[in-house]
Design a protein around this motif. Structure first.
Motif: not given
Lengths: 491, 106
Positions: A291-292, A333-335, A65-68
Motif C-alpha cells: 500500500t505505501h 472498507l475491510a481495514a 494503512s490504505f488511505i492516509g
C-alpha cells in the motif's frame, strides 16, 4: 452499469461477512450463563494460528494503512514507506512479549478484557473507572474517524454518495458484530485480512504497470525531486528524531493498545501463537509495503494531486477496470470494518462486564438470568454501534478532534500498567494510577501545544514520564497485595 | 516456587525482544548506511535504491525467516489452561489437565 460492476465485489464481500456472522450464532446459542460472556467477548478462547494472526493485523491496520499512510508517501516518497515498515513487528512483538503470560493469566483469572486483567492485578476501582472511560472515549472517537474515512473512500471510488457508503458498510459492521460477537469479529477479520492483501496487490500491480515498471517509476520520482527517493524525504521533511520516534509510537508502544493486546486472551493453544507470530509478520510486512509503495510510486503516475489522501482512490479509478476498482475499495472498507468491529465489541464489553457486572451485580453474573446478560450484551453493542454510525452523518467536532489523540492516548494510559503489571511483582495501584494520569495529561499537553521536545513525537517524552511516574507512585503507595502477587505469579 | 511455565515464557519474551532489536538494527543500518549519501550516488537493486531494497523489501522476509527458525528452535508448546483451583470468580472453568504447579492462598 460501470458503477454496478464496482459495487459487485463490495457487495459480495459484505454478504460473505454477514453469512459468517450468522454461522457464529450457533456457538452463542449453545453457551449459557457465564459461558455466554466468554463466548461473546472472547470467542471461547478458540482462535487458531491463522485467525489469530489475521485478527491482530486486521484490527491494527485501519483506514490510515490504505488511505492516509500511502497519501503521505505520495508527498514524501520512499522515506515514508521506510517509516511504515517500522510496523512489521506488530504481531510478533505483541504475541511474543505478552502472549503466553497473558494467555495463562486470562484463563486463570477468567479475564476477557484488558480492564478485567488490570482490576485483577491492581484491585483498585479508580483504575477500572479511569481505564473504562479512556477506552470508551478514545474508541468512540476512533470508530467515528474510521467510519468517516470509509464513507469518503466509498464516495470517491464508486461515485455513490457518502451517506450511501456509510449506510452499506456501517450497518453491516454493527449488525454482524452485534449478532456474532467475538467469534464473528475474529473470523471476519481473517476474511478482511485476505481482502486487504488482495486489494493491495491489485493497486500495486496497476501502479507498476502504469509507471512503466519499478526502475522507470523510481527514475521519474528522482527527476521530480531527488528527495523522494531518500530516507529523509524532500528537504529533510522526515528528520531523524521524528522518524525514530515511530519505533515507540507504532513499535514498542503497541504493547499498550487494548484492541490488539486483548487478542492474547483468545487463542486456543501455544501452537496457534507460534504460527501467528510468523504468519502475522510476513502478511503485515507485505501489506504495508504494497500500500505505501503504491502511494509513493503513484506520484510518478499521477503527479500534481492537491492532497495525498486522494492518491489511492484516484489510482483505483484511473487505472483499474470497474470490477477491480471494486476489489480495491473492498480493501480499505475491510481495514476499517475490522478495526471498528473489535473496538465496538470492546466498548460493549467494557460497559457490560467492567462496569455493569462488576458494580451493579458485584461481580456475580448468576444474579440475573443468562438470557438477560445476553440481551444486554447484544443491546449494548447495537446501541453503541448505532450511536457512532449516526454521528458519522454529521460528525461532532469534539470527537473528530479527540481522535487525533486516540492512538497515542491509549498507549499513554495502558502501556505501563499492562507491561509492568505483568512483569514487575512490586507494581501497585498507586504507580499505575500515577502513570495513567501523567500519561494522558502529558500527551494531550504536548500534542495540543505542539511543543517539540528534541524534535521527538509527543509519545516518546510522554511514555518516559509516565514510566517515571509509575516508579515514583509505586514507592509512595501501598505495596501490592501479596495474595494477588501469588495468584499472578503462581507461587 | 513461581509457575514453571513463566520461566519458559519469559525466555521466549526475551528472544522476541532480541528479534525486535535485530529488525531495528537491520532497518537502521541498511537505510542509513546506504541511503544517507547524495541521491546521485545511489546504487540500485532491481531498479530500487539499494537502501530501500535492503531495508524495506528484504527486511521483513528476513525477519520472518529468522522468526521461523527461532520459534522452531527455542519456543516450546505448553498447556495454557488454568490450575484446578480455578480463577477468583470460581465458576470452575474448563480444566483439561494442565500440570498444576500452583498453590494459591488468596
Amino acid at each position: 452499469m460501470e458503477r454496478l460492476a464496482i459495487l459487485l465485489p463490495v457487495a459480495g464481500y459484505i454478504l460473505f461477512t454477514m453469512l459468517l456472522a450468522l454461522w457464529c450464532r450457533r456457538y452463542l446459542a449453545r453457551s449459557g450463563g457465564g459461558g455466554f460472556i466468554e463466548e461473546y467477548f472472547i470467542g471461547g478462547r478458540s482462535m487458531g494460528g491463522f485467525v489469530l494472526a489475521m485478527t491482530i493485523i486486521a484490527t491494527y491496520t485501519s483506514a490510515s494503512s490504505f488511505i492516509g499512510g500511502p497519501g503521505v508517501a505520495y508527498s514524501l516518497g520512499l522515506g515514508w514507506v521506510l517509516l511504515a515498515m517500522i510496523q512489521v513487528p506488530t504481531a510478533f512483538l505483541t504475541l511474543g512479549v505478552l502472549g503466553k503470560r497473558f494467555a495463562i493469566l486470562g484463563r486463570r483469572l477468567k479475564a476477557v478484557t484488558i480492564v478485567d486483567f488490570l482490576y485483577a492485578r491492581y484491585r483498585d476501582d479508580r483504575i477500572v473507572v479511569f481505564c473504562s472511560v479512556a477506552l470508551l472515549v478514545f474508541f468512540m472517537a476512533s470508530m467515528l474517524a474510521q467510519f468517516i474515512g470509509g464513507g469518503r473512500v466509498f464516495q470517491a471510488v464508486t461515485g455513490y454518495s457518502y451517506e450511501a457508503g456509510l449506510a452499506i458498510f456501517g450497518v453491516s459492521v454493527v449488525l454482524y458484530t452485534t449478532i456474532g460477537g467475538f467469534r464473528a469479529v475474529a473470523l471476519t477479520d481473517a476474511v478482511q485480512g485476505i481482502v486487504m492483501v488482495l486489494a493491495a496487490v491489485v493497486v500495486m500491480l496497476a501502479v507498476l504497470d502504469a509507471g512503466g515498471g519499478l526502475a522507470n517509476s523510481i527514475q521519474t520520482l528522482k527527476a521530480t525531486d531527488s528527495g523522494l527517493i531518500t530516507p529523509h524525504g524532500p528537504n529533510n521533511s522526515i528528520p531523524g528524531p521524528f522518524l525514530f520516534s515511530f519505533w515507540i509510537l507504532v513499535g514498542l508502544g503497541i504493547l499498550g493498545l487494548p484492541q490488539t493486546v486483548q487478542r492474547c486472551f483468545g487463542y486456543r493453544d501455544s501452537k496457534a501463537m507460534h504460527r501467528a507470530m510468523i504468519l502475522g509478520t510476513l502478511i503485515i510486512g507485505f501489506l504495508l509495503l504494497c500500500t505505501h509503495l503504491a502511494g509513493a510510486l503513484g506520484r510518478a503516475v499521477l503527479p500534481g494531486l492537491e492532497s495525498g489522501d486522494l492518491v489511492m482512490p484516484t489510482l483505483a479509478i484511473d487505472l483499474l477496470p470497474p470490477f477491480w476498482a471494486g476489489v480495491f475499495v473492498a480493501g480499505p472498507l475491510a481495514a476499517i470494518m475490522s478495526t471498528v468491529d473489535s473496538m465496538l465489541l470492546l466498548v460493549s464489553a467494557s460497559i457490560v462486564k467492567d462496569l455493569y457486572i462488576r458494580y451493579q451485580l458485584k461481580g456475580d453474573v448468576a444474579k440475573i438470568p443468562p438470557r438477560k446478560i445476553s440481551a444486554m450484551s447484544l443491546g449494548c453493542t447495537l446501541v453503541v454501534g448505532l450511536l457512532v454510525f449516526l454521528a458519522a452523518f454529521n460528525p461532532p467536532d469534539l470527537l473528530v478532534w479527540i481522535n487525533l489523540f486516540a492512538f497515542g492516548g491509549l498507549e499513554a494510559v495502558f502501556l505501563w500498567p499492562i507491561v509492568l503489571g505483568l512483569y514487575w511483582r512490586k507494581a501497585n495501584a498507586c504507580g499505575a494510577l500515577a502513570s495513567m494520569a501523567c500519561g494522558v495529561g502529558m500527551f494531550m499537553l504536548l500534542s495540543i501545544t505542539k511543543w517539540p521536545v528534541l524534535g521527538l513525537h509527543p509519545i516518546v517524552p510522554t511514555l518516559a514520564c509516565s514510566g517515571l511516574a509509575f516508579a515514583v507512585g509505586q514507592r509512595l503507595g501501598r505495596p501490592a497485595n501479596p495474595a494477588v502477587v501469588r495468584l499472578f505469579w503462581g507461587d | 516456587m513461581a509457575d514453571k511455565r513463566y520461566q519458559q515464557a519469559d525466555r521466549e519474551a526475551l528472544i522476541t525482544l532480541a528479534m525486535y532489536v535485530f529488525f531495528f538494527v537491520w532497518w537502521t543500518a541498511s537505510a542509513f548506511a546506504l541511503g544517507s549519501g547524495e541521491p546521485e550516488e545511489y546504487s540500485y537493486v532491481l531498479g530500487l535504491p539499494s537502501w530501500f531494497f535492503f531495508s524495506c523489501i528484504l527486511g521483513y522476509p528476513v525477519v520472518t525467516l529468522l522468526l521461523w527458525l527461532v520459534v522452531r528452535r527455542f519456543f516450546k508448546d505448553m498447556p495454557l489452561d488454568t490450575d484446578p483451583t480455578g480463577g477468583e470468580t470460581g465458576q470452575g472453568g474448563a480444566v483439561t489437565g494442565g500440570p498444576a504447579p500452583l498453590k494459591e492462598g488468596d
